[in-house]
Design a protein around this motif. Structure first.
Motif, PDB file in Angstrom:
ATOM      1  N   ALA A 175      -4.019   0.524   1.481  1.00 48.84           N
ATOM      2  CA  ALA A 175      -4.329   1.662   0.885  1.00 48.84           C
ATOM      3  C   ALA A 175      -3.960   1.839  -0.506  1.00 48.84           C
ATOM      4  O   ALA A 175      -4.467   2.675  -1.367  1.00 48.84           O
ATOM      5  CB  ALA A 175      -3.544   2.656   1.343  1.00 48.84           C
ATOM      6  N   TYR A 176      -2.929   0.926  -1.083  1.00 47.29           N
ATOM      7  CA  TYR A 176      -2.574   0.782  -2.342  1.00 47.29           C
ATOM      8  C   TYR A 176      -1.779  -0.678  -2.490  1.00 47.29           C
ATOM      9  O   TYR A 176      -1.882  -1.222  -1.523  1.00 47.29           O
ATOM     10  CB  TYR A 176      -1.423   1.901  -2.578  1.00 47.29           C
ATOM     11  N   SER A 177      -1.501  -0.956  -3.807  1.00 49.41           N
ATOM     12  CA  SER A 177      -0.931  -2.401  -3.885  1.00 49.41           C
ATOM     13  C   SER A 177       0.214  -2.396  -2.930  1.00 49.41           C
ATOM     14  O   SER A 177       1.348  -1.659  -3.270  1.00 49.41           O
ATOM     15  CB  SER A 177      -0.668  -2.445  -5.494  1.00 49.41           C
ATOM     16  N   THR A 178       0.117  -3.477  -2.229  1.00 41.24           N
ATOM     17  CA  THR A 178       1.424  -3.818  -1.312  1.00 41.24           C
ATOM     18  C   THR A 178       2.521  -4.267  -2.116  1.00 41.24           C
ATOM     19  O   THR A 178       2.535  -4.979  -2.911  1.00 41.24           O
ATOM     20  CB  THR A 178       1.033  -4.892  -0.270  1.00 41.24           C
ATOM     21  N   ILE A 179       3.837  -3.649  -1.807  1.00 38.40           N
ATOM     22  CA  ILE A 179       5.133  -4.207  -2.343  1.00 38.40           C
ATOM     23  C   ILE A 179       5.804  -4.719  -1.352  1.00 38.40           C
ATOM     24  O   ILE A 179       6.083  -4.332  -0.420  1.00 38.40           O
ATOM     25  CB  ILE A 179       5.687  -2.881  -2.976  1.00 38.40           C
ATOM     26  N   VAL A 180       6.140  -5.978  -1.860  1.00 37.25           N
ATOM     27  CA  VAL A 180       7.165  -6.905  -1.081  1.00 37.25           C
ATOM     28  C   VAL A 180       8.192  -7.304  -1.854  1.00 37.25           C
ATOM     29  O   VAL A 180       8.146  -8.382  -2.911  1.00 37.25           O
ATOM     30  CB  VAL A 180       6.394  -7.954  -0.317  1.00 37.25           C
ATOM     31  N   GLY A 181       9.418  -6.626  -1.962  1.00 35.78           N
ATOM     32  CA  GLY A 181      10.556  -6.848  -2.819  1.00 35.78           C
ATOM     33  C   GLY A 181      11.650  -7.425  -2.074  1.00 35.78           C
ATOM     34  O   GLY A 181      12.357  -6.581  -1.618  1.00 35.78           O
ATOM     35  N   GLY A 229       0.579   0.035   3.384  1.00 28.10           N
ATOM     36  CA  GLY A 229      -0.078   1.005   4.214  1.00 28.10           C
ATOM     37  C   GLY A 229      -1.425   0.545   4.318  1.00 28.10           C
ATOM     38  O   GLY A 229      -2.248   0.071   3.397  1.00 28.10           O
ATOM     39  N   ALA A 230      -2.214   0.713   5.517  1.00 26.96           N
ATOM     40  CA  ALA A 230      -3.536   0.278   5.707  1.00 26.96           C
ATOM     41  C   ALA A 230      -4.424   1.492   5.465  1.00 26.96           C
ATOM     42  O   ALA A 230      -3.927   2.717   5.332  1.00 26.96           O
ATOM     43  CB  ALA A 230      -3.604   0.167   7.294  1.00 26.96           C
ATOM     44  N   GLU A 231      -5.592   1.369   4.903  1.00 22.04           N
ATOM     45  CA  GLU A 231      -6.398   2.342   4.704  1.00 22.04           C
ATOM     46  C   GLU A 231      -7.783   2.217   5.603  1.00 22.04           C
ATOM     47  O   GLU A 231      -8.301   1.132   6.006  1.00 22.04           O
ATOM     48  CB  GLU A 231      -7.084   2.330   3.295  1.00 22.04           C
ATOM     49  N   PHE A 232      -7.830   3.349   6.499  1.00 18.36           N
ATOM     50  CA  PHE A 232      -8.992   3.415   7.518  1.00 18.36           C
ATOM     51  C   PHE A 232      -9.767   4.564   7.332  1.00 18.36           C
ATOM     52  O   PHE A 232      -9.476   5.551   7.344  1.00 18.36           O
ATOM     53  CB  PHE A 232      -8.046   3.475   8.972  1.00 18.36           C
TER      54      PHE A 232
END
Length: 314
Positions: free
Chosen positions: A222-228, A256-259
């Motif tokens: 749903a938006y740019s995935t953040i893995v920090g 988060g996923a966009e469905f």
């Protein structure tokens, strides 16, 4: 189909007499040469129509005998459809989405001028250059028509606040979509926790998350995935996701996923190794306890009070 119609009717019920709504959908954006970025429809346009095609335009005309909702859509084009897939065309828009009347974009300029003739006030998204340009053209047409006794176009107002106020209150169908988006997102976070280990990179956790999104039917993140991991977790919108996961460190994931254009949004921090150190566990418990207290306090009328109190204490 019925719910989209109810939304359009509810919006038109808020308009003064002899007004019109002009709301463009999203267009395609070139990524490189002859390829485009994945298309995502404008949220307000989708909320009122359900139409997923690019380059569409919604016009709402309260009280119009021939139909109050009109959509302009991509032209049927066998050559382009062989390359990029079937297009709805005017007949498809009416049949599949319950729009009163539809035209292809080839006749949009001529037809739009006719539809807006005599309307005294236009509602459009003022942050949309295409919509403002249409309103300016309509004003010129109206000024030319004054000599022929037509009502003057008084101007235009922003339609976005009206639509956004409606979108705040979710229907049962929307709540179901939100719950499903959240469920897919939760599956993905669990998967990332299960596979995380020292030696992997942040982008590999991102791949696990986004694989899970699509596997369960979401369009993607749903938006740019953040893995920090480590210090990267302190960067509020860290999206590089290139660093290795450290042996004894934590990793923060905001994803988060966009469905069906509804978004899940979950943030969690956990130890890469699968076990908290004593200091990490103590801090985690403080945050968890604060969250539990906040959730238990939430009830009708209290949400803003909780927010204001928390803000005043910072």
């Amino acid at each position: 189909m019925a719910e989209y119609r109810q939304r359009r009717d509810a919006l038109m019920a808020q308009l003064p007499d002899n007004a019109a709504v002009v709301l463009p959908g999203a267009g395609l954006m070139t990524r490189s040469r002859d390829s485009e970025f994945a298309f995502r429809q404008n949220s307000d346009f989708y909320y009122l129509t359900g139409i997923r095609e690019p380059d569409a335009l919604l016009v709402l005309l309260p009280g119009r005998a021939e139909g109050e909702s009109v959509v302009f859509c991509q032209d049927r084009d066998p050559t382009m459809e062989a390359w990029t897939g079937r297009r709805l065309g005017a007949e498809g828009v009416v049949a599949e989405y319950g729009i009163d009347q539809a035209f292809e974009n080839a006749v949009r300029d001529e037809r739009l001028s006719e539809l807006l003739t005599g309307r005294e006030l236009l509602y459009l998204p003022l942050d949309n250059a295409e919509a403002v340009s249409m309103a300016e053209d309509a004003l010129q047409e109206a000024q030319a028509g004054l000599r022929r006794g037509r009502p003057p176009l008084k101007g235009w107002l922003d339609v976005s606040p009206l639509i956004h106020a409606m979108r705040l209150i979710k229907s049962d169908a929307e709540i179901a979509l939100l719950r499903h988006a959240a469920l897919i997102s939760a599956h993905a976070h669990r998967r990332a926790m299960q596979v995380a280990r020292p030696g992997l990179s942040e982008f590999q956790l991102q791949a696990e998350l986004e694989h899970e999104f699509v596997w369960h039917g979401a369009s993607g993140p749903a938006y740019s995935t953040i893995v920090g991991s480590g210090a990267n977790a302190c960067v509020l919108h860290y999206i590089e996701n290139r660093a290795p996961l450290s042996d004894n460190g934590l990793v923060l994931i905001d994803a988060g996923a966009e469905f069906e254009l509804y978004a899940g949004d979950i943030t969690r921090t956990f130890p890469v190794s699968g076990r908290f150190s004593d200091a990490q566990r103590a801090l985690y418990q403080v945050v968890l306890h604060a969250q539990q207290r906040a959730v238990s306090a939430v009830s009708r009328g209290l949400l803003w009070l909780i927010y204001i109190r928390a803000w005043c204490m910072t």
